[in-house]
Scaffold this motif. Structure first.
Motif, mmCIF file in Angstrom:
data_model
loop_
_atom_site.group_PDB
_atom_site.id
_atom_site.type_symbol
_atom_site.label_atom_id
_atom_site.label_comp_id
_atom_site.label_asym_id
_atom_site.label_seq_id
_atom_site.Cartn_x
_atom_site.Cartn_y
_atom_site.Cartn_z
ATOM 1 N N SER A 7 4.671 94.427 89.910
ATOM 2 C CA SER A 7 6.042 94.754 90.316
ATOM 3 C C SER A 7 6.421 94.048 91.614
ATOM 4 O O SER A 7 7.584 94.059 92.001
ATOM 5 N N ARG A 8 5.428 93.478 92.292
ATOM 6 C CA ARG A 8 5.580 92.797 93.578
ATOM 7 C C ARG A 8 5.810 93.762 94.744
ATOM 8 O O ARG A 8 5.988 93.344 95.872
ATOM 9 N N ASP A 9 5.806 95.054 94.468
ATOM 10 C CA ASP A 9 5.920 96.079 95.514
ATOM 11 C C ASP A 9 4.525 96.308 96.080
ATOM 12 O O ASP A 9 3.642 96.793 95.375
ATOM 13 N N ILE A 10 4.311 95.948 97.339
ATOM 14 C CA ILE A 10 2.964 95.990 97.912
ATOM 15 C C ILE A 10 2.621 97.319 98.578
ATOM 16 O O ILE A 10 1.547 97.450 99.157
ATOM 17 N N ARG A 11 3.490 98.306 98.454
ATOM 18 C CA ARG A 11 3.158 99.613 99.022
ATOM 19 C C ARG A 11 2.002 100.221 98.237
ATOM 20 O O ARG A 11 2.042 100.293 97.004
ATOM 21 N N PRO A 12 0.942 100.678 98.939
ATOM 22 C CA PRO A 12 -0.195 101.271 98.231
ATOM 23 C C PRO A 12 0.182 102.624 97.626
ATOM 24 O O PRO A 12 0.826 103.445 98.271
ATOM 25 N N SER A 13 -0.223 102.819 96.381
ATOM 26 C CA SER A 13 -0.003 104.098 95.721
ATOM 27 C C SER A 13 -1.081 105.086 96.183
ATOM 28 O O SER A 13 -2.085 104.695 96.790
ATOM 29 N N GLU A 14 -0.884 106.347 95.869
ATOM 30 C CA GLU A 14 -1.911 107.356 96.179
ATOM 31 C C GLU A 14 -3.218 106.997 95.479
ATOM 32 O O GLU A 14 -4.288 107.161 96.045
ATOM 33 N N GLU A 15 -3.112 106.494 94.251
ATOM 34 C CA GLU A 15 -4.314 106.094 93.510
ATOM 35 C C GLU A 15 -5.005 104.922 94.195
ATOM 36 O O GLU A 15 -6.240 104.896 94.290
ATOM 37 N N ASP A 16 -4.258 103.950 94.714
ATOM 38 C CA ASP A 16 -4.853 102.838 95.464
ATOM 39 C C ASP A 16 -5.653 103.368 96.648
ATOM 40 O O ASP A 16 -6.783 102.940 96.905
ATOM 41 N N ILE A 17 -5.073 104.296 97.373
ATOM 42 C CA ILE A 17 -5.719 104.868 98.562
ATOM 43 C C ILE A 17 -6.964 105.657 98.169
ATOM 44 O O ILE A 17 -8.028 105.506 98.775
ATOM 45 N N ASN A 18 -6.851 106.479 97.137
ATOM 46 C CA ASN A 18 -7.993 107.286 96.688
ATOM 47 C C ASN A 18 -9.139 106.416 96.192
ATOM 48 O O ASN A 18 -10.304 106.666 96.530
ATOM 49 N N VAL A 19 -8.834 105.401 95.397
ATOM 50 C CA VAL A 19 -9.886 104.510 94.891
ATOM 51 C C VAL A 19 -10.547 103.761 96.042
ATOM 52 O O VAL A 19 -11.768 103.603 96.067
ATOM 53 N N THR A 20 -9.768 103.337 97.012
ATOM 54 C CA THR A 20 -10.325 102.630 98.168
ATOM 55 C C THR A 20 -11.303 103.518 98.917
ATOM 56 O O THR A 20 -12.407 103.085 99.258
ATOM 57 N N ARG A 21 -10.930 104.738 99.161
ATOM 58 C CA ARG A 21 -11.822 105.669 99.867
ATOM 59 C C ARG A 21 -13.095 105.928 99.070
ATOM 60 O O ARG A 21 -14.190 105.936 99.627
ATOM 61 N N ILE A 38 -6.971 94.484 99.752
ATOM 62 C CA ILE A 38 -5.710 93.755 99.849
ATOM 63 C C ILE A 38 -4.908 93.977 98.570
ATOM 64 O O ILE A 38 -5.446 93.859 97.471
ATOM 65 N N ILE A 39 -3.633 94.286 98.730
ATOM 66 C CA ILE A 39 -2.732 94.385 97.592
ATOM 67 C C ILE A 39 -1.820 93.165 97.622
ATOM 68 O O ILE A 39 -1.189 92.877 98.639
ATOM 69 N N LEU A 40 -1.793 92.446 96.500
ATOM 70 C CA LEU A 40 -0.978 91.245 96.387
ATOM 71 C C LEU A 40 0.284 91.551 95.597
ATOM 72 O O LEU A 40 0.250 92.269 94.610
ATOM 73 N N GLY A 41 1.375 90.995 96.048
ATOM 74 C CA GLY A 41 2.657 91.141 95.359
ATOM 75 C C GLY A 41 3.539 89.992 95.806
ATOM 76 O O GLY A 41 3.102 88.847 95.837
ATOM 77 N N GLU A 42 4.743 90.294 96.205
ATOM 78 C CA GLU A 42 5.620 89.276 96.788
ATOM 79 C C GLU A 42 4.969 88.718 98.049
ATOM 80 O O GLU A 42 5.043 87.535 98.329
ATOM 81 N N GLU A 43 4.325 89.601 98.813
ATOM 82 C CA GLU A 43 3.522 89.235 99.980
ATOM 83 C C GLU A 43 2.178 89.918 99.812
ATOM 84 O O GLU A 43 1.711 90.026 98.693
#
Length: 53
Positions: A7-21, A38-43
């Motif tokens: 989607s190019r939206d680089i805001r981390p989701s709750e799932e991104d944060i939980n998996v990272t931890r 690192i989350i890749l999207g538009e930036e």
């Protein structure tokens, strides 16, 4: 570690944060440091730089 958000939206989701931890904790158990996520999207977004790692 890194992944993309099509989607190019680089805001981390709750799932991104939980998996990272969880991956960071698992790595500590076996002696592997998770340096960043690192989350890749538009930036890009570094979860370490955001204080989420």
């Amino acid at each position: 570690m890194f992944h993309n958000h099509p989607s190019r939206d680089i805001r981390p989701s709750e799932e991104d944060i939980n998996v990272t931890r969880r991956l960071s904790e698992a790595g500590e158990l076996i002696g592997i440091e998770l340096v960043d996520h690192i989350i890749l999207g538009e930036e890009y977004k570094s979860l370490k730089a955001e204080g989420l790692l």
